[in-house]
Design an enzyme around this catalytic site. Sequence first.
Site, PDB file in Angstrom:
ATOM      1  N   ARG A 141       0.824   6.563  16.564  1.00  0.00           N
ATOM      2  CA  ARG A 141       1.469   6.391  15.253  1.00  0.00           C
ATOM      3  C   ARG A 141       2.136   5.010  15.146  1.00  0.00           C
ATOM      4  O   ARG A 141       1.651   4.141  14.440  1.00  0.00           O
ATOM      5  CB  ARG A 141       2.499   7.512  15.030  1.00  0.00           C
ATOM      6  CG  ARG A 141       2.985   7.612  13.592  1.00  0.00           C
ATOM      7  CD  ARG A 141       4.056   6.596  13.219  1.00  0.00           C
ATOM      8  NE  ARG A 141       5.248   6.669  14.052  1.00  0.00           N
ATOM      9  CZ  ARG A 141       6.237   5.788  13.993  1.00  0.00           C
ATOM     10  NH1 ARG A 141       6.175   4.751  13.154  1.00  0.00           N
ATOM     11  NH2 ARG A 141       7.292   5.881  14.791  1.00  0.00           N
ATOM     12  N   ASP A 142       3.199   4.792  15.877  1.00  0.00           N
ATOM     13  CA  ASP A 142       3.942   3.537  15.744  1.00  0.00           C
ATOM     14  C   ASP A 142       3.073   2.366  16.193  1.00  0.00           C
ATOM     15  O   ASP A 142       3.102   1.282  15.605  1.00  0.00           O
ATOM     16  CB  ASP A 142       5.224   3.596  16.591  1.00  0.00           C
ATOM     17  CG  ASP A 142       6.304   2.657  16.095  1.00  0.00           C
ATOM     18  OD1 ASP A 142       5.990   1.767  15.294  1.00  0.00           O
ATOM     19  OD2 ASP A 142       7.469   2.801  16.527  1.00  0.00           O
TER      20      ASP A 142
ATOM     21  N   HIS B 146      14.496   4.422  21.288  1.00  0.00           N
ATOM     22  CA  HIS B 146      13.217   3.934  20.767  1.00  0.00           C
ATOM     23  C   HIS B 146      13.307   2.407  20.703  1.00  0.00           C
ATOM     24  O   HIS B 146      13.784   1.850  19.721  1.00  0.00           O
ATOM     25  CB  HIS B 146      13.021   4.555  19.376  1.00  0.00           C
ATOM     26  CG  HIS B 146      11.772   4.177  18.659  1.00  0.00           C
ATOM     27  ND1 HIS B 146      10.673   5.008  18.555  1.00  0.00           N
ATOM     28  CD2 HIS B 146      11.438   3.068  17.950  1.00  0.00           C
ATOM     29  CE1 HIS B 146       9.732   4.439  17.830  1.00  0.00           C
ATOM     30  NE2 HIS B 146      10.172   3.253  17.451  1.00  0.00           N
TER      31      HIS B 146
ATOM     32  N   HIS C 191      11.777  -1.341  20.653  1.00  0.00           N
ATOM     33  CA  HIS C 191      10.656  -2.275  20.490  1.00  0.00           C
ATOM     34  C   HIS C 191      10.949  -3.460  21.406  1.00  0.00           C
ATOM     35  O   HIS C 191      12.106  -3.803  21.641  1.00  0.00           O
ATOM     36  CB  HIS C 191      10.520  -2.692  19.016  1.00  0.00           C
ATOM     37  CG  HIS C 191       9.887  -1.616  18.182  1.00  0.00           C
ATOM     38  ND1 HIS C 191       8.549  -1.588  17.915  1.00  0.00           N
ATOM     39  CD2 HIS C 191      10.404  -0.499  17.621  1.00  0.00           C
ATOM     40  CE1 HIS C 191       8.263  -0.503  17.187  1.00  0.00           C
ATOM     41  NE2 HIS C 191       9.379   0.183  16.998  1.00  0.00           N
TER      42      HIS C 191
ATOM     43  N   CYS D  94       6.821  -2.104  13.215  1.00  0.00           N
ATOM     44  CA  CYS D  94       7.081  -1.488  11.913  1.00  0.00           C
ATOM     45  C   CYS D  94       6.644  -2.490  10.863  1.00  0.00           C
ATOM     46  O   CYS D  94       7.176  -3.597  10.801  1.00  0.00           O
ATOM     47  CB  CYS D  94       8.561  -1.162  11.748  1.00  0.00           C
ATOM     48  SG  CYS D  94       8.923  -0.536  10.091  1.00  0.00           S
TER      49      CYS D  94
ATOM     50  N   ASN E 190       6.375  -1.306  20.652  1.00  0.00           N
ATOM     51  CA  ASN E 190       7.358  -0.554  21.436  1.00  0.00           C
ATOM     52  C   ASN E 190       7.219  -0.975  22.904  1.00  0.00           C
ATOM     53  O   ASN E 190       6.215  -1.561  23.292  1.00  0.00           O
ATOM     54  CB  ASN E 190       7.058   0.946  21.383  1.00  0.00           C
ATOM     55  CG  ASN E 190       7.101   1.503  19.990  1.00  0.00           C
ATOM     56  OD1 ASN E 190       6.112   1.450  19.271  1.00  0.00           O
ATOM     57  ND2 ASN E 190       8.231   2.037  19.603  1.00  0.00           N
TER      58      ASN E 190
HETATM   59  P1  HMG Z   1       6.997   5.751  -3.427  1.00  0.00           P
HETATM   60  O1  HMG Z   1       6.037   4.815  -4.086  1.00  0.00           O
HETATM   61  O2  HMG Z   1       8.449   5.599  -3.720  1.00  0.00           O
HETATM   62  O3  HMG Z   1       6.568   7.268  -3.673  1.00  0.00           O
HETATM   63  O4  HMG Z   1       6.761   5.661  -1.857  1.00  0.00           O
HETATM   64  P2  HMG Z   1       6.628   8.147  -4.966  1.00  0.00           P
HETATM   65  O5  HMG Z   1       7.245   9.435  -4.561  1.00  0.00           O
HETATM   66  O6  HMG Z   1       7.208   7.375  -6.131  1.00  0.00           O
HETATM   67  O7  HMG Z   1       5.086   8.379  -5.277  1.00  0.00           O
HETATM   68  C1  HMG Z   1       4.206   7.299  -5.567  1.00  0.00           C
HETATM   69  C2  HMG Z   1       2.805   7.670  -5.135  1.00  0.00           C
HETATM   70  O8  HMG Z   1       2.793   7.865  -3.718  1.00  0.00           O
HETATM   71  C3  HMG Z   1       2.280   8.975  -5.747  1.00  0.00           C
HETATM   72  O9  HMG Z   1       0.877   8.826  -5.888  1.00  0.00           O
HETATM   73  C4  HMG Z   1       2.532   9.990  -4.659  1.00  0.00           C
HETATM   74  O10 HMG Z   1       1.670  11.098  -4.721  1.00  0.00           O
HETATM   75  C5  HMG Z   1       2.239   9.157  -3.425  1.00  0.00           C
HETATM   76  P3  HMG Z   1       0.200   8.412  -7.290  1.00  0.00           P
HETATM   77  O11 HMG Z   1       0.660   9.468  -8.255  1.00  0.00           O
HETATM   78  O12 HMG Z   1       0.755   7.030  -7.612  1.00  0.00           O
HETATM   79  O13 HMG Z   1      -1.256   8.416  -6.972  1.00  0.00           O
HETATM   80  N1  HMG Z   1       2.914   9.677  -2.216  1.00  0.00           N
HETATM   81  C6  HMG Z   1       2.286   9.918  -1.045  1.00  0.00           C
HETATM   82  N2  HMG Z   1       1.016   9.775  -0.664  1.00  0.00           N
HETATM   83  C7  HMG Z   1       0.716  10.139   0.601  1.00  0.00           C
HETATM   84  N3  HMG Z   1       1.625  10.611   1.480  1.00  0.00           N
HETATM   85  C8  HMG Z   1       2.904  10.765   1.124  1.00  0.00           C
HETATM   86  C9  HMG Z   1       3.277  10.411  -0.188  1.00  0.00           C
HETATM   87  N4  HMG Z   1       4.446  10.444  -0.860  1.00  0.00           N
HETATM   88  C10 HMG Z   1       4.211   9.994  -2.104  1.00  0.00           C
HETATM   89  N5  HMG Z   1       3.780  11.239   1.999  1.00  0.00           N
HETATM   90  C11 HMG Z   1       6.806   6.587   0.341  1.00  0.00           C
HETATM   91  C12 HMG Z   1       7.536   6.415  -0.987  1.00  0.00           C
HETATM   92  C13 HMG Z   1       7.798   7.147   1.334  1.00  0.00           C
HETATM   93  C14 HMG Z   1       5.650   7.530   0.145  1.00  0.00           C
HETATM   94  C15 HMG Z   1       6.280   5.205   0.789  1.00  0.00           C
HETATM   95  O14 HMG Z   1       7.330   4.312   0.743  1.00  0.00           O
HETATM   96  C16 HMG Z   1       5.675   5.240   2.148  1.00  0.00           C
HETATM   97  O15 HMG Z   1       4.636   5.809   2.376  1.00  0.00           O
HETATM   98  N6  HMG Z   1       6.322   4.586   3.126  1.00  0.00           N
HETATM   99  C17 HMG Z   1       5.845   4.632   4.507  1.00  0.00           C
HETATM  100  C18 HMG Z   1       6.479   3.578   5.263  1.00  0.00           C
HETATM  101  C19 HMG Z   1       6.075   3.687   6.710  1.00  0.00           C
HETATM  102  O16 HMG Z   1       5.204   4.428   7.094  1.00  0.00           O
HETATM  103  N7  HMG Z   1       6.745   2.846   7.526  1.00  0.00           N
HETATM  104  C20 HMG Z   1       6.505   2.821   8.914  1.00  0.00           C
HETATM  105  C21 HMG Z   1       7.018   4.015   9.628  1.00  0.00           C
HETATM  106  S1  HMG Z   1       8.752   3.969   9.988  1.00  0.00           S
HETATM  107  C22 HMG Z   1       8.862   3.119  11.478  1.00  0.00           C
HETATM  108  O17 HMG Z   1       7.879   2.607  11.950  1.00  0.00           O
HETATM  109  C23 HMG Z   1      10.187   3.087  12.195  1.00  0.00           C
HETATM  110  C24 HMG Z   1      10.237   4.027  13.405  1.00  0.00           C
HETATM  111  O18 HMG Z   1       9.195   3.723  14.321  1.00  0.00           O
HETATM  112  C25 HMG Z   1      11.574   3.899  14.126  1.00  0.00           C
HETATM  113  C26 HMG Z   1      11.975   2.456  14.478  1.00  0.00           C
HETATM  114  O19 HMG Z   1      11.175   1.721  15.049  1.00  0.00           O
HETATM  115  O20 HMG Z   1      13.118   2.147  14.164  1.00  0.00           O
HETATM  116  C27 HMG Z   1      10.075   5.482  12.975  1.00  0.00           C
HETATM  117 MG    MG Z   2       9.252   2.134  15.763  1.00  0.00          MG
END
Ligand code: HMG
Ligand code: MG
Length: 301
Positions: free
Chosen positions: A13-14, A205, A207, A238, A247
């Site tokens: 995933r990450d 966690h 990086h 990220c 990581n």
């Molecule tokens: P948004 O645009 O605000 O969502 O995104 P919305 O609720 O306004 O909906 C807009 C559209 O997105 C709609 O589709 C929804 O159906 C769709 P449309 O009607 O336009 O066709 N939608 C989705 N589609 C698929 N899966 C979903 C979903 N939710 C809504 N779950 C949202 C908000 C959270 C979805 C967006 O910002 C997003 O996907 N962000 C992901 C960011 C991400 O993955 N970042 C990396 C992971 S975090 C990380 O790496 C840190 C970590 O490792 C810890 C660390 O290192 O500190 C965990």
């Molecule tokens: Mg991370």
Amino acid sequence: MVEQVRVIEVGPRDGLQNEKKFIQTKDKIQLISLLARSGLSHIEATSFVHPKWIPQLSDAAEVARQLPFIEGVHYSALVPNRKGLIGARDAGLKEIAVFMSASESHNIKNINKTIQDTLPVIQQVVMEAATLGMRIRGYVSTVFGCPYEGQVAVESVLQVTKELLDMGVYEVSLGDTIGVATPKQVKEILSVILQSFPKEKLAMHFHDTRGTGLANVYASLEAGLRNFDSSIGGLGGCPYALGATGNISTEDLVYMMERMGVHTGINLEKLVEAGAFIQKRLGKPLPSKVLAATIAMNRGD
Ligand code: HMG
Ligand code: MG
């Protein structure tokens, strides 16, 4: 010093979420199978987020449906909201991870909401997932620094961690999202956090963006922490944190632990097989030092 640690593999995933070259679903499954056979007990397999935001993991449902059953191995997926939870549930997953940041700007960049507006979304996901009998893990990002705001107040970390634990996540993983932490900072922050929460409820966690990852693990170990996230090969980053790279590498983490007499339950040779496999598929050298050294030794360099 603790005698045993639990390693949470987040590479599929990450690690993969930041890779431009699309890895075929069958290769993701092959990677996860190799990891599961190495003795890892927890693998974060994918994420159910918007495919426009993370195209690499647009095959989350296919990956989740094909996860190999291996006794004692837990699989989870990252979910940002109810839509993600439903995706994970429908694909048969029994565990999810929810996430948010300790800093406002990173939270907005990452999930398009303020911290305040994120809380009810996560609360609903946690409640519904619990009703479904799922296990729920939590992440707090930008604990040691934010790419937009710089230093992050420990009070914000405490607040968000408390919110997640109160909701019912079984553990909060404290993220050094952009790899800025140093062992001294880890000690200082943990000394505050451990006054409010038991170490069993926390994971680290790191990086390894600036090469301090394993030193930070050692500082956490000395503070009594025993749950560590890592990525095979040191894959990762990220995409919404500028300059965030992989990581800490699972191979390097396991090597260091086992050589210090800290038990991981993981077979390093098998891990290296998994690292070599995904390195080949990505077609570029991965950051893991143990992976590189083992491959070179096996070649007789
Ligand atoms: P948004 O645009 O605000 O969502 O995104 P919305 O609720 O306004 O909906 C807009 C559209 O997105 C709609 O589709 C929804 O159906 C769709 P449309 O009607 O336009 O066709 N939608 C989705 N589609 C698929 N899966 C979903 C979903 N939710 C809504 N779950 C949202 C908000 C959270 C979805 C967006 O910002 C997003 O996907 N962000 C992901 C960011 C991400 O993955 N970042 C990396 C992971 S975090 C990380 O790496 C840190 C970590 O490792 C810890 C660390 O290192 O500190 C965990
Ligand atoms: Mg991370």
